[in-house]
Design a protein around this motif. Structure first.
Motif: not given
Length: 211
Positions: A112-138
């Motif tokens: 939700k954070a990056v959909e509202i503000n696509p330039s929120d780099l820390q939200a992108w970083n933290n979103l990456g942290d929630t993905i458990m494997s390199k092949d998983e996609r959100v």
């Protein structure tokens, strides 16, 4: 009251008003007692609560950190930094927190954070942290992203954030796999080198580089 709270540090600094001493947290509470729809005050009040189990009293009701954020989002769900902070307040194991009748996981808060503000780099970083494997996609705004792509999107916004390079290095296997950032290809080792160019005192990056 809100501006006074913003002017103070979050430590134990106090300001006397009318013979009464107030902390930054108490200033936000005063603002909300006067205007319970002041969403910025709800967001900032949440930021002053140190643990998810602590509570503060506002207008006779008790609120946790998460409840301050969900109250703010109940007033206006388009404030990206409140979604980001709500995500930060949650553990990966939590099933979800309800906002406007809908349950959101930690990962969904960052989406939700990056959909509202696509330039929120820390939200992108933290979103990456929630993905458990390199092949998983959100999916973000209808576009699927891997863990790598969340980190590289963050670095495309600002390539000088060392912790994102560190997380990208951790995500890349030890083989010869490379990930492209800003038109350049980086190995796991080169990601850690980027971290150390930006922050030479990062002991974990030194350790991982040595390994």
């Amino acid at each position: 009251w809100y501006n006074l709270g913003n002017a103070m540090s979050r430590e134990e600094e106090r300001v006397v008003v009318g013979g009464v001493s107030y902390t930054t947290q108490q200033c936000y509470i005063k603002a909300l007692e006067l205007d319970p729809t002041y969403l910025e005050a709800w967001g900032n009040l949440g930021d002053t609560i140190m643990s998810k189990d602590d509570r503060v009293e506002v207008r006779g009701l008790w609120y946790t950190k998460q409840q301050c954020y969900t109250t703010a989002l109940g007033i206006d769900p388009t404030i990206s930094n409140v979604w980001y902070n709500l995500g930060n307040s949650m553990s990966r194991e939590e099933e979800g927190v309800e906002v406007r009748g809908v349950s959101y996981t930690k990962q969904q808060c960052y989406i939700k954070a990056v959909e509202i503000n696509p330039s929120d780099l820390q939200a992108w970083n933290n979103l990456g942290d929630t993905i458990m494997s390199k092949d998983e996609r959100v999916e973000v705004g209808g576009v699927p992203y891997t863990m790598y792509e969340c980190y590289t999107t963050a670095l495309g916004i600002d390539p000088t954030i060392s912790n994102v390079w560190y997380n990208l290095g951790n995500a890349i296997p030890r083989g010869e796999e490379r990930v492209e950032v800003g038109g350049h290809s980086y190995t796991k080792q080169q990601c850690y080198m980027k971290v150390l160019e930006l922050n030479p005192s990062d002991a974990d990056a030194w350790f991982n580089l040595g390994n």
